[in-house]
Design a protein around this motif. Sequence first.
Motif, mmCIF file in Angstrom:
data_model
loop_
_atom_site.group_PDB
_atom_site.id
_atom_site.type_symbol
_atom_site.label_atom_id
_atom_site.label_comp_id
_atom_site.label_asym_id
_atom_site.label_seq_id
_atom_site.Cartn_x
_atom_site.Cartn_y
_atom_site.Cartn_z
ATOM 1 N N ARG A 3 -7.055 42.579 42.845
ATOM 2 C CA ARG A 3 -7.653 41.363 42.216
ATOM 3 C C ARG A 3 -6.458 40.745 41.678
ATOM 4 N NH1 ARG A 3 -11.756 43.922 40.891
ATOM 5 N NH2 ARG A 3 -13.252 42.980 42.122
ATOM 6 N N ASP A 4 -5.507 41.588 41.378
ATOM 7 C CA ASP A 4 -4.318 40.595 40.479
ATOM 8 C C ASP A 4 -3.726 40.125 41.533
ATOM 9 O OD1 ASP A 4 -0.999 41.433 40.201
ATOM 10 O OD2 ASP A 4 -1.926 40.495 38.585
ATOM 11 N N GLY A 5 -3.387 40.447 42.689
ATOM 12 C CA GLY A 5 -2.909 39.898 44.005
ATOM 13 C C GLY A 5 -3.619 38.439 44.178
ATOM 14 N N ILE A 6 -4.815 38.954 44.795
ATOM 15 C CA ILE A 6 -5.425 37.752 45.165
ATOM 16 C C ILE A 6 -6.067 36.739 44.125
ATOM 17 C CG2 ILE A 6 -7.629 37.030 46.519
ATOM 18 C CD1 ILE A 6 -7.590 40.044 47.654
ATOM 19 N N VAL A 7 -6.444 36.955 43.008
ATOM 20 C CA VAL A 7 -6.778 36.195 42.032
ATOM 21 C C VAL A 7 -5.849 35.600 41.249
ATOM 22 C CG1 VAL A 7 -8.368 35.815 40.037
ATOM 23 C CG2 VAL A 7 -9.278 37.376 41.892
ATOM 24 N N GLN A 8 -4.885 36.435 40.452
ATOM 25 C CA GLN A 8 -3.851 35.874 39.472
ATOM 26 C C GLN A 8 -2.780 35.700 40.446
ATOM 27 O OE1 GLN A 8 -5.627 38.738 38.632
ATOM 28 N NE2 GLN A 8 -6.650 37.391 37.087
ATOM 29 N N HIS A 9 -2.413 35.880 41.680
ATOM 30 C CA HIS A 9 -1.257 35.498 42.222
ATOM 31 C C HIS A 9 -1.453 34.558 43.635
ATOM 32 C CE1 HIS A 9 0.903 38.569 39.890
ATOM 33 N NE2 HIS A 9 1.658 37.823 39.945
ATOM 34 N N HIS A 10 -2.925 34.353 43.708
ATOM 35 C CA HIS A 10 -3.299 33.686 44.729
ATOM 36 C C HIS A 10 -2.771 34.062 46.126
ATOM 37 C CE1 HIS A 10 -4.344 30.961 41.457
ATOM 38 N NE2 HIS A 10 -3.040 31.207 40.996
ATOM 39 N N LEU A 11 -2.886 35.210 46.454
ATOM 40 C CA LEU A 11 -2.246 35.927 47.597
ATOM 41 C C LEU A 11 -3.109 35.215 48.923
ATOM 42 C CD1 LEU A 11 -0.267 37.643 48.889
ATOM 43 C CD2 LEU A 11 -1.835 39.698 48.507
ATOM 44 N N GLY A 12 -2.347 34.571 49.863
ATOM 45 C CA GLY A 12 -2.931 34.434 51.109
ATOM 46 C C GLY A 12 -3.087 35.425 52.139
ATOM 47 N N SER A 13 -1.998 36.193 51.999
ATOM 48 C CA SER A 13 -1.915 37.387 53.363
ATOM 49 C C SER A 13 -1.566 38.615 52.983
ATOM 50 C CB SER A 13 -1.035 36.497 54.256
ATOM 51 O OG SER A 13 -1.120 37.405 55.738
ATOM 52 N N ILE A 14 -2.035 39.466 53.657
ATOM 53 C CA ILE A 14 -1.737 40.708 53.328
ATOM 54 C C ILE A 14 -1.484 41.593 55.018
ATOM 55 C CG2 ILE A 14 -2.397 43.281 52.640
ATOM 56 C CD1 ILE A 14 -4.447 41.685 50.567
ATOM 57 N N LEU A 15 -0.486 42.579 55.141
ATOM 58 C CA LEU A 15 -0.254 43.092 56.133
ATOM 59 C C LEU A 15 -0.254 44.515 56.248
ATOM 60 C CD1 LEU A 15 3.262 43.132 57.310
ATOM 61 C CD2 LEU A 15 2.668 42.554 55.110
ATOM 62 N N ASN A 16 0.091 45.311 57.405
ATOM 63 C CA ASN A 16 0.205 46.554 57.626
ATOM 64 C C ASN A 16 -1.066 47.510 57.400
ATOM 65 O OD1 ASN A 16 2.420 48.169 58.920
ATOM 66 N ND2 ASN A 16 3.673 47.852 57.231
ATOM 67 N N CYS A 17 -0.494 48.953 57.559
ATOM 68 C CA CYS A 17 -1.623 49.914 57.584
ATOM 69 C C CYS A 17 -1.540 50.957 56.452
ATOM 70 C CB CYS A 17 -1.314 50.701 58.953
ATOM 71 S SG CYS A 17 -0.061 51.670 59.014
#
Length: 749
Positions: free
Chosen positions: A75-89
């Motif tokens: 949530r911190d990444g997507i909401v607070q830091h507006h993250l657009g992309s995530i990768l890897n396994c």
Amino acid sequence: MKKLSVLLAAVTLLGCAGANKETDVKRLGFEAEARLLLARLTLVEMVGEMKQITLEHFGMSGPDGRFVLDEAKLRDGIVQHHLGSILNCGGQARTVQNWQEIITKMQEIATKETRLGIPIIYGIDTIHGANYVLGATLFPHNIAMAATGDVALMERTGEIAALETRAAGIPWNFGPVLDLARQPMWPRVFETFGEDPYLASVMGAAYIQGQQGKDLSSPVKVATCMKHYLGYCWPYSGQDRTPAYIPERQLRQWFLPPYRAAVQAGTVTCMANSSEINGVPVHASKYYLTDLLRGELGFRGLVVSDWADIENLYKREMVAKDRREAVKMAVLAGVDMSMVPEDYSFYDTLLQLVQDGEVPMKRIDEAVGNVLRVKYALGLFKDPYPRKDRAASVGAPSSRQVNLRAAQEAMTLLKNENHVLPLAKGRKVLVTGPCANKLSVLNSGWSTTWQGDQEQLYPPEKNTILEAIQEKLGQENVACVEAVTFDKEIDIAQAVTAAAGADVIVACIGEPAYCETPGNITDLAMTEPQLRLVRELAGTGKPIVLVLVQGRPRVIRPIVDLAQAILMAYVPGLEGGQAVADVLVGDVNPSGKLPLTYPKYSGVVWWYDHKASEEKGGNKFDPQWEFGHGLSYTTFTYRALRADASEMTLKDTLPITVEVTNEGDRPGQEIVQLYLSDVVASVTPPVKVLKRFQKIELKPKEMKVVRFDLTWDDLAFIGLDHKPIVEPGEFKAQIGQMSVGFTARDDRR
Ligand code: GLC
């Protein structure tokens, strides 16, 4: 005859094509939608779209191998830091159900808890199938797919890899690799389609077509990513991520064509080369990432950095004094998204750079526009969620059949004296060597884990080479003594003793699993324990069949004459063990052709498209086996090579035909290859260049006429001014051992 130089008016696939900018832009589209959304984004939201963080940052593997999200961090990444992309396994492959949970949670937070609800774009390495989805179909690596010469099969494997990746809810594949295998030491040779630009262009384009299809929003398609743009594959030292020294002319003759073909095939993303060319890190080069890629090739998609390679500009390449300078360099050069990938440093730094006016909003608009258009094209705004009903499509039996056929067609028979192959049923066989009884060596890097070396994580039901041979010939007829590891002797004497009870020895040697820099070697020679094993076994007088399971062509000169037969298996994937056995016992007639020049010595690098000087005046072109070499259990003869005319002009096509006959008593496939030689040119001409190939199937005694239509563009090469030119004069078309000459005439004068 002195040739007049004429500027090539048309375009050709071989590195001289000007991409059709309109088609490329049209193919991605969504310009209007992206513009509308861009206008609503705040700066922090825009910069958020330009960064990509690795999954490891948002949770960890549980005891059952499932990845467990840390929702607060997510949530911190997507909401607070507006993250657009995530990768890897997150360290290892996951079940499709686990992936669907992960992606669903991410998209729920992204679309329901952020201001504008922009979906995440998730990226992963689907390098030889959906290798990070448990139970997925793991195909032969690209080097083996290139050996099949089967373009339709390449496209089909791309389709399956796409549907199994998207089934997990992942819409973006960091592939295909379009590097060339021109430095045999390089540890990523197995990820390439070999040494030739045309072969790589055709196979890469087919793969992209299979992966993307006509509609990226389809639940069975993914966005592709041509990589690693460009020149990454030719490190002078042979060590991964070390400097390449590539003259511009060479860059355009060899390394650029596959990327041009990929743009024309519609690839929508591009990953930059981790390393440098002539002292210029590609991640910091406006020339490579904007002028050449977008200006000349017409690429309109998204450029993503490679792993931490913006950071590397000041930590490794030392062209930036600090992170701020590195981020500024890369973004201004043309990087749209940073695979940071461990933290939010890129985000904070870029925000500051924009606020300080050092990176113009125009560049941010461009970059974010590219990201958004790819997300629109993938249908993520309409429906970013995985489709539960797609889970069952992973590892379907029909996909396994395609995989087995691919592995079988990749098998390349390099030597077969006294018809020692195929092995007759009922014969006693000793199987030996470190590649005899492992699945990891058949799959290597990008297989369940990054390095692919976790033997226990492979599906136990899949056959190793030994198990497949035992199934074919009966356990009672097949003994196995590993005898050596890759770098140590275990018990060669035991293998020598066991050979006494065998009619034939199958020695499976090669390389362990590895990926990227950990796969660096300092000597191309096959390792000494493996060479000694074969030498000792040769002393028994029993016929030896070598099976080479390797990602790159290790030098085996000292033992080639000790083996009656040699089969190149490359890295043939999960069905590779079965395919090796199918060929060894003759259930499959091998048809693969080497996609690279197999070196005879460690110290010299030759390519098939070498120059006349390398075989004249006392010099000798002396590889172990040539590019395009591969034997069959039947015999194909080539007759009646003809050119329909003795000359051609700009507007002509020149049909070249040849009769190919299967002289034997069993059906077989043959890859008919057309090479062209420019007899005299203003730049030293290669002795030959591959221009066409076609795989045909012939019944016993059947003859087929194979036709290739040469065009003026095929005569082009990159001239002294770094531009494509055709110089009228004498040319030779070669197929098999035959050649036919013709003249190219400039009829505009
Ligand atoms: C790696 C590789 C690249 C891969 C990326 C993400 O370092 O160079 O091929 O796509 O990181 O895993």
